[in-house]
Design an enzyme around this catalytic site. Structure first.
Site, PDB file in Angstrom:
ATOM      1  N   ASP A  69      21.749  36.194  63.512  1.00 37.69           N
ATOM      2  CA  ASP A  69      22.523  36.042  62.281  1.00 37.69           C
ATOM      3  C   ASP A  69      21.718  35.336  61.194  1.00 37.69           C
ATOM      4  O   ASP A  69      21.905  35.603  60.002  1.00 37.69           O
ATOM      5  CB  ASP A  69      23.813  35.270  62.563  1.00 37.69           C
ATOM      6  CG  ASP A  69      24.871  36.143  63.231  1.00 37.69           C
ATOM      7  OD1 ASP A  69      24.618  37.348  63.415  1.00 37.69           O
ATOM      8  OD2 ASP A  69      25.948  35.619  63.565  1.00 37.69           O
ATOM      9  N   GLY A  70      20.825  34.426  61.586  1.00 38.81           N
ATOM     10  CA  GLY A  70      19.971  33.765  60.600  1.00 38.81           C
ATOM     11  C   GLY A  70      19.083  34.752  59.866  1.00 38.81           C
ATOM     12  O   GLY A  70      18.909  34.670  58.639  1.00 38.81           O
TER      13      GLY A  70
ATOM     14  N   ASN B 266      28.093  33.132  54.281  1.00 34.12           N
ATOM     15  CA  ASN B 266      28.840  32.357  55.278  1.00 34.12           C
ATOM     16  C   ASN B 266      29.532  31.137  54.695  1.00 34.12           C
ATOM     17  O   ASN B 266      30.744  31.032  54.738  1.00 34.12           O
ATOM     18  CB  ASN B 266      27.914  31.912  56.417  1.00 34.12           C
ATOM     19  CG  ASN B 266      27.813  32.940  57.523  1.00 34.12           C
ATOM     20  OD1 ASN B 266      28.528  33.946  57.529  1.00 34.12           O
ATOM     21  ND2 ASN B 266      26.918  32.714  58.465  1.00 34.12           N
ATOM     22  N   GLU B 267      28.718  30.204  54.184  1.00 34.03           N
ATOM     23  CA  GLU B 267      29.311  28.953  53.716  1.00 34.03           C
ATOM     24  C   GLU B 267      28.394  28.201  52.766  1.00 34.03           C
ATOM     25  O   GLU B 267      27.176  28.390  52.768  1.00 34.03           O
ATOM     26  CB  GLU B 267      29.673  28.020  54.888  1.00 34.03           C
ATOM     27  CG  GLU B 267      28.503  27.317  55.551  1.00 34.03           C
ATOM     28  CD  GLU B 267      27.772  28.135  56.579  1.00 34.03           C
ATOM     29  OE1 GLU B 267      26.523  28.119  56.540  1.00 34.03           O
ATOM     30  OE2 GLU B 267      28.418  28.788  57.418  1.00 34.03           O
TER      31      GLU B 267
ATOM     32  N   THR C 238      33.199  32.296  61.700  1.00 31.25           N
ATOM     33  CA  THR C 238      32.647  32.290  63.062  1.00 31.25           C
ATOM     34  C   THR C 238      31.265  31.648  63.100  1.00 31.25           C
ATOM     35  O   THR C 238      30.548  31.776  64.089  1.00 31.25           O
ATOM     36  CB  THR C 238      32.556  33.726  63.612  1.00 31.25           C
ATOM     37  OG1 THR C 238      31.867  34.562  62.670  1.00 31.25           O
ATOM     38  CG2 THR C 238      33.945  34.293  63.877  1.00 31.25           C
ATOM     39  N   ALA C 239      30.899  30.951  62.029  1.00 35.72           N
ATOM     40  CA  ALA C 239      29.592  30.299  61.966  1.00 35.72           C
ATOM     41  C   ALA C 239      29.771  28.777  62.004  1.00 35.72           C
ATOM     42  O   ALA C 239      30.447  28.249  62.891  1.00 35.72           O
ATOM     43  CB  ALA C 239      28.848  30.760  60.716  1.00 35.72           C
ATOM     44  N   TYR C 240      29.174  28.061  61.053  1.00 37.57           N
ATOM     45  CA  TYR C 240      29.229  26.600  61.011  1.00 37.57           C
ATOM     46  C   TYR C 240      30.675  26.096  61.033  1.00 37.57           C
ATOM     47  O   TYR C 240      31.019  25.127  61.712  1.00 37.57           O
ATOM     48  CB  TYR C 240      28.505  26.134  59.738  1.00 37.57           C
ATOM     49  CG  TYR C 240      28.093  24.685  59.678  1.00 37.57           C
ATOM     50  CD1 TYR C 240      28.496  23.750  60.628  1.00 37.57           C
ATOM     51  CD2 TYR C 240      27.269  24.238  58.631  1.00 37.57           C
ATOM     52  CE1 TYR C 240      28.088  22.433  60.540  1.00 37.57           C
ATOM     53  CE2 TYR C 240      26.862  22.920  58.547  1.00 37.57           C
ATOM     54  CZ  TYR C 240      27.280  22.010  59.496  1.00 37.57           C
ATOM     55  OH  TYR C 240      26.888  20.700  59.406  1.00 37.57           O
ATOM     56  N   SER C 241      31.540  26.767  60.298  1.00 36.45           N
ATOM     57  CA  SER C 241      32.942  26.359  60.216  1.00 36.45           C
ATOM     58  C   SER C 241      33.605  26.305  61.593  1.00 36.45           C
ATOM     59  O   SER C 241      34.369  25.383  61.897  1.00 36.45           O
ATOM     60  CB  SER C 241      33.714  27.326  59.300  1.00 36.45           C
ATOM     61  OG  SER C 241      35.077  26.993  59.231  1.00 36.45           O
ATOM     62  N   LEU C 242      33.305  27.290  62.432  1.00 37.64           N
ATOM     63  CA  LEU C 242      33.880  27.329  63.780  1.00 37.64           C
ATOM     64  C   LEU C 242      33.445  26.117  64.593  1.00 37.64           C
ATOM     65  O   LEU C 242      34.231  25.538  65.350  1.00 37.64           O
ATOM     66  CB  LEU C 242      33.469  28.620  64.478  1.00 37.64           C
ATOM     67  CG  LEU C 242      34.026  28.863  65.884  1.00 37.64           C
ATOM     68  CD1 LEU C 242      35.535  28.964  65.867  1.00 37.64           C
ATOM     69  CD2 LEU C 242      33.414  30.122  66.487  1.00 37.64           C
TER      70      LEU C 242
END
Length: 290
Positions: A70-71, A143-144, A184-188
């Site tokens: 994903d990165g 993403n964020e 589904t990334a950092y937030s998760l």
């Protein structure tokens, strides 16, 4: 068909070669990211397989392939920016919600795509405006956007306003504003909710908040968020999909809105967010059973 190949170091060479062989057999014009080409050149003879190196000043591609995790996908998004080029994520990493084509499915997936059998999902992005022009080059995030304390500093205070109305002040190690894709990334990892990527929302989540009343908040994505930061430290960090920059505390105001342009993500027909979610998070399986 013109396809651009983006990747990172430490890939499986046999998998890369298989991708190039399939594309070459199907008379695809292959363009490759310069850094990725330099990495592959000593071990793979690609000179006769490619049409050229990707020129960011004259970027004309029908599709981009992101090979990695994903990165790598996020770096591909950043590289092509507002060119409206659809991106396929081929997963050679670990979890992979964006790069979700596995090695086992790769050959079948490429066959389907080259025959025009695929769908495109439109994913919303965040737009960051800073009253400091030094952040101008990295102002979009799929993403964020993360507001973070510096490693050695005490927690920071983030004052949040929504459409000019004061919401609250978060005392925490940081604050995330995420898209549904970023849920589904950092937030998760900091306790935020999972959201379907086609929903029209932002997620606001504090990182290690000082107050137990600081809970994740979901709002509609037509809102305008304005953030100011207070701290004993002189600087804080802004991170857009992992691209970080130190910013001064005094006089810096952040505005976050929904970007006008979306990211176009290539998906196999029949492949849904929910099937990916169940597969990646192992829902419905017992880890104690082999």
């Amino acid at each position: 068909m013109k396809i651009g190949i983006f990747g990172k170091k430490y890939q499986k060479e046999e998998q890369i070669k298989k991708i190039f062989d399939i594309l070459s057999r199907n008379k695809v014009e292959i363009f490759i990211q310069k850094e990725f080409y330099e990495y592959l050149k000593p071990s793979l003879d690609l000179k006769d397989s490619i049409a050229g190196i990707i020129d960011y000043n004259n970027l004309s591609l029908d599709m981009a392939f992101s090979i990695g995790g994903d990165g790598t996908f996020l770096r591909t998004v950043s590289a092509i920016r507002e060119k409206n080029i659809p991106i396929l994520g081929i997963n050679t990493g670990r979890l992979g919600f964006l790069a979700d084509v596995s090695e086992n499915d790769m050959e079948q997936t490429l066959s389907e795509i080259l025959n025009g059998n695929y769908t495109i999902e439109e994913r919303s992005q965040l737009k960051l405006r800073v009253n400091d022009s030094s952040c101008e080059a990295a102002d979009f995030a799929l993403n964020e956007i993360a507001i973070l304390k510096q490693d050695s500093s005490s927690m920071i205070t983030i004052d949040v306003n929504i459409n000019g109305e004061r919401l609250t002040s978060y005392e925490a190690d940081g604050l995330l504003v995420s898209t549904p894709t970023g849920s589904t990334a950092y937030s998760l990892s900091v306790g935020g909710p999972i959201m379907a990527p086609n929903t029209s929302n932002f997620i606001i989540t504090a990182i290690a908040p000082h107050s137990l009343s600081a809970r994740p908040l979901v709002i509609e994505d037509d809102n305008i968020l304005t953030l100011t930061i207070r701290s004993r430290s002189s600087c804080f960090l802004i991170s857009l999909d992992g691209r970080s920059k130190a910013m001064p505390i005094n006089g810096t105001t952040l505005q976050i809105t929904k970007a006008k342009t979306s990211v176009r993500v290539v998906k196999r027909i029949g492949q849904t967010f929910y099937s990916t979610l169940k597969n990646k998070l192992k829902w419905g399986t017992d880890p104690r059973v082999d």
